[in-house]
Design an enzyme around this catalytic site. Sequence first.
Site, PDB file in Angstrom:
ATOM      1  CB  ALA A  37      30.244 -40.095  33.619  1.00 17.76           C
ATOM      2  CG  PHE A  53      32.972 -36.493  31.494  1.00 15.22           C
ATOM      3  CD1 PHE A  53      33.830 -35.867  30.598  1.00 15.22           C
ATOM      4  CD2 PHE A  53      31.744 -36.921  31.024  1.00 15.22           C
ATOM      5  CE1 PHE A  53      33.471 -35.660  29.273  1.00 15.22           C
ATOM      6  CE2 PHE A  53      31.372 -36.721  29.699  1.00 15.22           C
ATOM      7  CZ  PHE A  53      32.232 -36.087  28.829  1.00 15.22           C
ATOM      8  CD1 TRP A  95      49.367 -39.683  24.942  1.00 13.38           C
ATOM      9  CD2 TRP A  95      51.442 -39.006  24.470  1.00 13.38           C
ATOM     10  NE1 TRP A  95      49.350 -39.154  23.667  1.00 13.38           N
ATOM     11  CE2 TRP A  95      50.607 -38.735  23.353  1.00 13.38           C
ATOM     12  CE3 TRP A  95      52.787 -38.663  24.401  1.00 13.38           C
ATOM     13  CZ2 TRP A  95      51.089 -38.123  22.198  1.00 13.38           C
ATOM     14  CZ3 TRP A  95      53.272 -38.063  23.241  1.00 13.38           C
ATOM     15  CH2 TRP A  95      52.416 -37.802  22.155  1.00 13.38           C
ATOM     16  CG  PHE A 147      51.588 -32.259  29.288  1.00  9.41           C
ATOM     17  CD1 PHE A 147      51.125 -32.014  28.002  1.00  9.41           C
ATOM     18  CD2 PHE A 147      50.733 -32.893  30.180  1.00  9.41           C
ATOM     19  CE1 PHE A 147      49.850 -32.389  27.617  1.00  9.41           C
ATOM     20  CE2 PHE A 147      49.452 -33.271  29.805  1.00  9.41           C
ATOM     21  CZ  PHE A 147      49.012 -33.028  28.515  1.00  9.41           C
ATOM     22  CB  THR A 203      46.119 -42.093  28.239  1.00  7.50           C
ATOM     23  OG1 THR A 203      45.435 -41.582  27.093  1.00  7.50           O
ATOM     24  CG2 THR A 203      47.576 -42.354  27.883  1.00  7.50           C
ATOM     25  CE  LYS A 242      34.717 -37.902  26.170  1.00  8.16           C
ATOM     26  NZ  LYS A 242      35.430 -39.082  25.679  1.00  8.16           N
ATOM     27  CE  LYS A 255      37.978 -40.319  33.046  1.00 10.89           C
ATOM     28  NZ  LYS A 255      37.653 -41.096  31.831  1.00 10.89           N
ATOM     29  NE  ARG A 301      34.241 -44.773  30.370  1.00 10.03           N
ATOM     30  CZ  ARG A 301      34.273 -43.482  30.017  1.00 10.03           C
ATOM     31  NH1 ARG A 301      33.163 -42.809  29.820  1.00 10.03           N
ATOM     32  NH2 ARG A 301      35.427 -42.881  29.829  1.00 10.03           N
TER      33      ARG A 301
END
Length: 556
Positions: free
Chosen positions: A273, A301, A409, A381, A73, A105, A71, A94
Amino acid sequence: MLSDIEIAQQAQMKKIKDVAATVGLGEDDIELYGNYMAKFSDSALERLKSNDDGKLILVTAINPTPAGEGKTTVTIGLGQGLCRMGKNAVIALREPSLGPCFGIKGGAAGGGYAQVVPMDKLNLHFTGDFHAITSANNLLCAMLDNHLQQGNLLRIDPKRIVIKRCLDMNDRALRNITIGLGARTDGVAREDHFIITVASEVMAILCLAEDLPDLKRRLGRMIVAYNYDNEPVTAEDLKCVGAMALLLKDAIRPNLIQTLENTPAIVHGGPFANIAHGCNSIRATRTALKLADYVITEAGFGADLGAEKFLDIKCRKGNLKPDCIVLVATVRALKYNGGVKKEDLSEENLEALGKGIVNLGKHIENLQKYNVPVVVTLNRFVSDTDAELDFVKKYCEGYGCSMTVSEVWAKGGEGGIALAEDVLRTLSEKKADFKPLYEDELSIKEKIECIAKEIYGAKDVVIAKTAENAIKKIEEMGFGRFPVCMAKTQYSLSDDQTLLGRPEGFTLNIREVYVSAGAGFVVALTGSIMTMPGLPKHPAAESINVDDDGVITGLF
């Protein structure tokens, strides 16, 4: 293949004063923290208020899985893509919590070629905001315990202290502790608790405060305990507000950094969150809106947590109205929701994709309830097949949503141009008419049930007796109009992290409810959610190092 930290170390960063200049900021508008980080000056924040607002684009995601969604990214890559198209775009993110960087994480700087830099400083101490929040919170706790020791004129009931100490580190051993042991001069013995800094009310207050005077008002309203007459005791009663504000006077100002492609990024406050409201500060978002034609922000999240809190708490408190929502998913994550094991996610499996895609569908339905147009993007991917991508595209079209493949990415801004074009097309063709999910006038219980049933899909809500009593007291104190901040596992729409996909017919269990009077919301804890995370069996810290030349390795 280079790691994220290796890519970040090769970045060609501009001096932050030059990045600031691209959005019309002069050297007096920022306070430098070295060459590549800065804080906004108070004068700049005041001056910018007269500017017109740009368009606000929220990026959220399906429920997170071990497969990853990306997210942050996508948020960064979309901003880079818009800038490559010649648009005036700013990203509002954030700040990362230090604890997860050494846990499991990871950080919050994005990944691959869609990162904000300097990545290492951002993920570690940054400009010290979280340390200031930790210090302010723990000063309040120290003042409270000192008050007990010095005679307790406020008649605080040691059994009804609700403020908890905090630490920006995953440390499960501190969840429940005993303090004040030893000699009589060592304090009043009592049970105490630690939470992670980002779950503290001080963090929420910093993120929701309009300015320093508003920050002080909110700090003063913080309920730290109840006295023997069952009356609330506040930070103002303890005469701690001025000292706390002093610790936070710099932390309340948003930070400015840049992406790998030198796109301006305002990074300030608030992750997690699942156990907090999980949004960056209102000041950061508003500042970005005054600087750019397009502002891309994120909510933590899954959309059932971060987006719901962004839309029902942050937008309500900050009078913000998003113009478009980008919902991030991956084929791998959808197959995981369909029952495929992590090690088998690279294999084409349309049957599992069909089972798991209902999680995406539920999130689309939820977001459409806010009357804001939704765009779906798939983080691609190499293992994704054309058949799988077509399957998702047709599924989204059934909801009236476009679907675009994101390759940010691997390709940075270039890989975000298709998504940027989709967002711009949506902004031009569809008008948002934002409204929150529920009205202020509903009771706290009704708000909890509304979120549980409308967003999570619960059939029933069971509220523990102690939580019901707490709700009654909260409403008696005059806080019944507050929005609700649900604390819930991020891995499922339910409060049971093993229920993947789109669970139905489940009961949501509310075990505890308390008011964050300074932040201006009511917190409801569901299931077994913890406000102080623990470290995994093999923490990321085991692989992190810095060599004799100061080069960092292992930080993602």
